[in-house]
Design an enzyme around this catalytic site. Structure first.
Site, PDB file in Angstrom:
ATOM      1  CD  GLU A  21     -40.817  11.454  -2.117  1.00 11.60           C
ATOM      2  OE1 GLU A  21     -40.112  12.325  -1.555  1.00 11.60           O
ATOM      3  OE2 GLU A  21     -40.522  10.954  -3.207  1.00 11.60           O
ATOM      4  CG  ASP A  57     -37.845  10.595  -4.530  1.00 12.67           C
ATOM      5  OD1 ASP A  57     -37.252  11.501  -3.922  1.00 12.67           O
ATOM      6  OD2 ASP A  57     -37.982   9.445  -4.074  1.00 12.67           O
ATOM      7  CD  GLU A 114     -44.526   4.843  -6.867  1.00 12.57           C
ATOM      8  OE1 GLU A 114     -45.354   4.614  -5.971  1.00 12.57           O
ATOM      9  OE2 GLU A 114     -44.526   4.272  -7.963  1.00 12.57           O
TER      10      GLU A 114
END
Length: 868
Positions: A9, A96, A100
């Site tokens: 990310e 992660d 999310e």
């Protein structure tokens, strides 16, 4: 040569992982989400613009199908990732390991659309170390669609909630407000606490503090009973000041002094000595919510700042993943903590068996490890401090201490409770109590003590020694002092205590608390008074509306059950579509859509926006109303603005009557001798001012006005002061060279001298009345200084050195209000910040928040279209 592509990310995370994987892999960042529901009408594709559901971004009539769009800011990221994917042999999605992160990975796969036959692997890890990354490459898994469904259901639910309820707030309260599934509940918690403070009435009671000795240093004891009946304490009164217990003695101030006099010659003896063993076990390692709370208590970090700092520590390989609901430690971490504790403090400080903490919060999410230092052996805080900034060093040390302490031995000692009695001259038996504690073995306290501003923890860990006493011993009363007490209102929430409340209720996720608290402050629902969170009157109006007409949406149990349902979707026991349908369309009772339609017209804006304060001496009701230009008081046709910074619990009926006595601060000062018009002093929206004459509705010409000088007070301004101000702008003469008139004026940014279009700032406001023509010409002859006058004006306040830049922090007056600067970074003061009371810690926090946001994006110049 083609290589595997790893996508994470954040750029920082990509750099750290690339260092571990070396040249065998290409590691790139998606910079967070690459697509989402459309933010506004401009992002809705042309093909969907005419659809009835396009406003929501969710096709509610077609299985709640979301409309995802790639944000314009992310299109270049997608282009780059697609280009890299063409040259790759396989794709690793290394986002992660939570809902999310799983959602980001799924969106990447959907948008990048890897060619058929290319291996796509989900790579997961809890820490960014060489060993953990290599293991993640070798032990990849498939994408977990259940986690994606749960995150998508959460996103759709929040969109439906916000987009259906927010317009109700716009129509009935104020424009540009927002409602949210968790933010509205958090706001309600704060409003309910403020309501309790507004209802609160203090109760007074008294006691006696004694100082006794027996061939030893004196020790303190408190009167607890008279003639066998317990003395009243604060817990024996309710919030209205009424006594809740009948079997107690309530001493007033006079009674306490009289009893002290009657005990002046009493003999005191030890009635009882109760000695017990004392033991304390260590605190569990940090999870997200406890880290936020402790960082707030010990480091004075906001939740948002704590999470940003933890993110940087994680991405650079210093700690494990910082979004977790677990207090569990892996075997590797247990061994590392126990080994380090043994090396630092000795074998006696480490128990024979590892401590395992199974506690999880309500609605715990993914089974991550607790937050701990990364690696098979933990880096010492002083080593990390040499490699990172001060915020990161402080937070790492906190995490390190908590982890090490969690595997250390219990605190052992003994606690003693002593009762001392004496008879007064009136034969009253007065009983005093003294408590003591002796810590014989400090155990984990060698490494870690809970936050010092937590009163319970502070008292529990404090050692208080008493002399050796036995039943029947005579002690000497060296001093007996009456003490007056008053009950205190319930404390306002701080960020740390609000996080704790949300966690205990099961509302929201600890990983989202930082953004929730930031949102309710940015929306103007909450402002800070010191560290306390104070709800605004806008928050009162919003909560009034939601409680009265959408009770379920701010019901704590209902919101917590939503989290259970989302867990069920993630675990496979529920399906997202039926659950969303029940919420939106209803099932035997109205769903969200019909609820809004049915109740919209029934909502009375005047009632919703009125907060009753009480009645005055004449029985007239006084209310606070939320208006377009801020809150104001209303009483039988009279109105007065509520001063900014006045907390709701401080606005009593007496204070309201005082404000209403001079509505808007209007005060007639007299008549202008030259015109005969009245001169009035007024409090305006942008500050106090004086006005010559009243406005005439039949004329477009406005009365002449002048702002008060900085050192003037509205209540003390005189007619002479006003006439002096109204004389501005003042002509000082004409330029002898070109004949242009030169004037002095008071502007938005301070006093200045002007000739035509040329102007220069003046150093002092008094110069507007004393400046001569020669002085004005000399000032105008000087070259213009670059920037505004505020840049060279003396600072409003000095705060000391910034912990990051090591440069002095000062508060200055800027074009848009006061701001704090270290010479490199400027950060405006926020609502609730006061120049006089701003602390160095708050100043440093504002600067760090501004640094974290990064520079503002440059505006693109408009390019005119060429004519054909």
């Amino acid at each position: 040569m083609a290589k595997p592509l790893v996508i994470v990310e954040s750029p920082a995370k990509a750099r750290t992982i690339a260092r571990f994987l070396g040249s065998d892999f290409v590691v790139e960042s998606s910079v967070g989400h690459i697509r989402d529901l459309p933010k506004d009408a401009k992002e809705i594709p042309a093909a969907q613009k005419g659809e009835s559901w396009a406003r929501l971004g969710v096709d509610v009539d077609n299985g709640f199908k979301p409309l995802y769009v790639v944000n314009s800011e992310k299109k270049h990221v997608v282009t780059k990732l697609k280009s890299l994917l063409k040259e790759a042999t396989e794709l690793y999605l290394a986002t992660d390991e939570d809902r999310e992160g799983e959602s980001i990975a799924w969106h990447l796969m959907e948008v990048l659309n890897p060619p058929q036959g290319m291996p796509v692997r989900r790579m997961v890890f809890h820490e960014i170390t060489a060993g953990a990354i290599r293991e993640a490459v070798e032990n990849w898994r498939e994408l977990d669609r259940r986690l994606v469904d749960a995150q998508e259901a959460r996103r759709i639910l929040d969109r439906l909630y916000g987009y259906e309820v927010s317009p109700v707030l716009w129509r009935k309260v104020l424009p540009r407000l927002s409602a949210g599934r968790v933010q509205s509940v958090a706001t309600r918690i704060l409003v309910e606490r403020e309501r309790a403070r507004m209802r609160f009435r203090s109760a007074s009671f008294s006691g006696i503090e004694g100082r006794f000795s027996r061939q030893s240093p004196p020790f303190g004891a408190t009167l607890v009973a008279v003639d066998g009946t317990r003395l009243a304490t604060g817990k024996d009164f309710d919030d209205t000041g009424a006594r809740t217990a009948s079997d107690v003695v309530v001493l007033d101030s006079e009674g306490a002094r009289a009893l002290v006099d009657r005990l002046s010659h009493a003999t005191f003896t030890v009635k009882s000595v109760d000695e017990k063993p004392y033991k304390r076990t260590p605190y569990p390692p940090f999870m997200t919510s406890t880290l936020q709370q402790e960082a707030g208590r010990k480091l004075r970090f906001t939740t948002q700042r704590a999470m940003r700092v933890a993110q940087r520590l994680y991405e650079n390989g210093y700690i494990t993943y910082m979004r977790t609901d677990s207090t569990n430690l892996s075997d590797t971490a247990l061994n590392a903590a126990r080994t380090q504790a043994r090396q630092l403090y000795g074998a006696e400080y480490v128990p024979d068996q590892p401590r395992r903490y199974a506690k999880k919060v309500k609605n715990a999410q993914e089974a991550h490890e607790a937050i701990r230092p990364a690696g098979d052996s933990f880096r010492m805080p002083e080593q990390v401090a040499r490699e990172v900034g001060p915020d990161e060093a402080a937070l790492y040390e906190l995490i390190w201490k908590r982890t090490i302490a969690s595997q250390m031995a219990d605190v052992r000692g003994k606690s003693v409770q002593v009762r001392i009695t004496g008879r007064s001259s009136s034969e009253e038996e007065s009983e005093f109590s003294a408590g003591g504690k002796v810590i014989e073995f400090p155990g984990f306290l060698r490494a870690y003590v809970e936050g010092s501003d937590d009163p319970n923890a502070e008292l529990e860990d404090r050692e208080v020694r008493l002399p050796a006493l036995a039943v029947g011993d005579t002690v000497t009363a060296e001093a007996l002092e009456p003490k007056d007490h008053a009950t205190q209102p319930p404390a306002r929430y701080t960020e740390a205590s609000l996080v704790k409340a949300l966690e205990e209720m099961g509302v929201g996720r600890p990983s989202t608390y930082a953004s929730i608290i930031a949102t309710i402050q940015d929306r103007g629902y909450v402002w800070k008074k010191g560290s306390a969170l104070v709800p605004s009157y806008t928050a009162f109006a919003v909560v009034n509306l939601l409680e009265s007409h959408f009770g379920n949406l701010v019901d704590y149990a209902f919101t917590a059950r939503m989290e259970d349902d989302l867990d069920g979707i993630a675990g496979g026991t529920q399906e997202a579509q039926p659950w969303l349908s029940k919420f939106y369309f209803g099932d035997g009772e109205s769903g969200l859509r019909d609820m809004v339609k049915e109740r919209l017209e029934a909502i009375d804006p005047r009632a919703i926006n009125s907060i009753p304060l009480g009645t005055d001496a004449d029985g007239k009701e006084i209310v606070v109303r939320v208006g377009r230009y801020g809150p104001y008081l209303a009483r039988d046709g009279e109105t007065a603005a509520v001063p900014e910074g006045l907390a709701p619990d401080e606005l009593t009926v007496d204070k309201a009557v005082e404000l209403l006595a001079t509505p808007s601060g209007d005060r007639a000062l007299g008549e202008d001798p030259a015109t005969g018009l009245p001169v009035i002093a007024r409090a305006g929206r942008f500050g106090p001012y004086v006005q010559l004459g009243e406005a005439d509705s039949s004329s477009k010409k406005k009365p002449h006005t002048a702002s008060l000088l900085k050192d003037m007070n509205l209540e003390a301004v005189t007619l002479d002061d006003a006439l002096r101000l109204l004389s501005l702008p003042r002509s000082v003469g004409k330029d002898p060279v070109d004949g242009a008139e030169i004037t002095v004026q008071n502007g938005r940014y301070g006093p200045y001298v002007k000739k035509g279009t040329d102007s220069r700032s003046l150093d002092h406001e008094d110069q507007m009345f004393t400046l001569t023509l020669d002085e004005a010409l000399a000032i105008l002859a000087q070259p213009k200084q670059r920037g505004r006058r505020g840049a060279t004006a003396p600072p409003l306040k000095e705060l000391g050195d910034d912990p990051v830049s090591k440069k002095p922090m000062v508060i200055k007056e800027g074009r848009f209000g006061p701001y704090v600067t270290d010479g490199e970074t400027n950060a405006s003061l926020r609502s609730g910040d006061d120049v006089d009371s701003l602390t160095p810690e708050r100043g440093a926090q504002l600067l760090q928040d501004k640094r974290d946001k990064g520079p503002a994006p440059k505006k693109r110049k408009a390019v005119a279209k060429r004519k054909k």
